[in-house]
Design an enzyme around this catalytic site. Sequence first.
Site, PDB file in Angstrom:
ATOM      1  N   ARG A   1     -12.331  14.587   8.165  1.00 45.72           N
ATOM      2  CA  ARG A   1     -13.170  14.927   7.004  1.00 45.72           C
ATOM      3  C   ARG A   1     -14.610  15.181   7.438  1.00 45.72           C
ATOM      4  NH1 ARG A   1     -11.371   9.739   3.730  1.00 45.72           N
ATOM      5  NH2 ARG A   1      -9.126  10.075   3.838  1.00 45.72           N
TER       6      ARG A   1
ATOM      7  N   HIS B   1     -12.694   1.778   0.172  1.00 47.17           N
ATOM      8  CA  HIS B   1     -12.592   0.716   1.190  1.00 47.17           C
ATOM      9  C   HIS B   1     -13.181  -0.598   0.689  1.00 47.17           C
ATOM     10  CE1 HIS B   1     -12.770   4.133   4.388  1.00 47.17           C
ATOM     11  NE2 HIS B   1     -11.506   3.757   4.214  1.00 47.17           N
TER      12      HIS B   1
ATOM     13  N   ASN C   1       0.862  -1.173   0.000  1.00 50.88           N
ATOM     14  CA  ASN C   1       0.000   0.000   0.000  1.00 50.88           C
ATOM     15  C   ASN C   1       0.906   1.233   0.000  1.00 50.88           C
ATOM     16  OD1 ASN C   1      -1.828   2.020   0.472  1.00 50.88           O
ATOM     17  ND2 ASN C   1      -2.749   1.081   2.290  1.00 50.88           N
TER      18      ASN C   1
END
Length: 390
Positions: free
Chosen positions: A236, A177, A7
Site C-alpha cells: 500500500r 490495528h 479472525n
Amino acid sequence: MKILAVNAGSSSLKFQLLTMPQETVITSGIVERIGSDYAAFILKVNGEKITMTQPILNHKDAVSLVVDALIKYKAIDSLSEIVGVGHRVVQGGELFKESAIITDEVVEQIRSLNDLAPLHNPANITGIEAFRKALPNVIQVAVFDTTFHQTMSEDAFMYASPYEWYKKYGVRKYGFHGTSHQYVSERAAKILNNPHAKIIVAHLGNGASLCAIKDGKSVDTSMGLTPLEGIPMGTRSGNIDPAVLMLIAAKENKTYGEVLDELNKKSGYLGVSGISNDSRDIIDGMNRGDHRATLAHKIQVKRIADYIGSYYVYMGGLDAICFTAGIGENASEIRRDVLEAVKVLGVTVDPVENEKRGERMISTKDSLVKAFIIPTNEEVMIAREVVKLK
Ligand code: AMP
C-alpha cells in the site's frame, strides 16, 4: 476457561484457542483458500503442525472442520468447554465505542458499516455467522480494530474535506490495528510503571500503522477512513495526493477503482522496489546495493520518522517508542534507522539490544525517550474482551 479468538478474512479463517485468564495458547490454526478445491487447514497442537489440503466450500464448512479438529486432536474433550468466541471485526465506525456481545441487531449494525470496509466487514460477518451456527449457545463478542481510536478528538479524526461528507457518509479517520496498539501500549505503560506515559506504537507488519497514546488512550493514528492512509506498507502507498488517481486513470485508461487497487496492492515496498512486498527482500536488496530497494527503505524510514515527530509535538513530549508486528519485531535495520532518524527527540539506540528478538528495551539506559520491542498479541486482547463481557 477456554476462549476462541477468531479472525475471518474473505478466504481465510485464523483462530487461537486460549485458556483464560492464564492467557496460554492451547492450539492455533488457519484455514486458507476457502472456496477452493485446494483449501489448506493448518493446525498447531501439542507442539505438532498438522496440514491438510482439501476442498472447503465456504466459511461454514471451514468452521465445522475447525470445530471437529479441536475435538479430534484433543485440544478439547467437548464443545461445551468453549465458553466464548471473540471475533475480530475491522470496522466498528462510530457505532461501536467498545466491544459488543453479538446479537442479530449487532450483526446488522456491523453490516451497516460495510461501505466503510467493503473488503473486510463482510468477511468478518461471514465468520461470525458460521460460528453462531456451530456454537449457538456460546457467547460471541465482536472486537473492533477501530474502538481503541474512538478516543481521538475531532481535530485528530476529521479530514479538512466538506463537513457534509462526514455527516452524510461518515468520512473521517477511524484508524485500525486498535487491539494491537492497545496491547502494546498497555504493556509499555506497565514496563514504564506510568499509566500516563506518552507512547508511540509502530505496528509494522504487512499492514502498518502508528498510534500516539497518552494516558492509555489513542490520541492519533496514521490509518484513516481505510487502512490505505498513513505510512507506506508492503503493497500500500500510504499517504498520496488524491489527484494522482485522476492522472493515472486518464493516462492508463483505468477506472478510479482500478487505480485505487494499485495503490492498495502494487505500491509500497513492492511498487517502489519492484522486488517484493516483504521487508526481508527489501533489506537483502539494500545490502546488495540495489537502488530501488534502498529507496523503498529510505522512504519508509522517513515517513515513519515524520509521524513520530508529529506525534511528539501533538502529545507535548514522548516517553517511549514501541516496535511491534512482523517487521517491527524482526527487522533490526528498520528500527535502527527510524531511531537514528528521530534521535533529535532524545532517543539513543542500543545497537547490541536492537539486534536481539523478543520483548526488550533497545534504547540505552540514559536515553531520554525509551525504545522497546514489544511483540503484539491481538488474540489475547480479543480473549480479554470476551472475558470482560462474559
Ligand atoms: P505481519 O503482517 O505482522 O505478519 O508481518 C509480516 C511481515 O513481517 C512480512 O511481510 C515481512 O515483511 C516481515 N517479517 C517477518 N519476519 C521477518 C524477519 N525475520 N525479518 C524482517 N522482516 C520480517
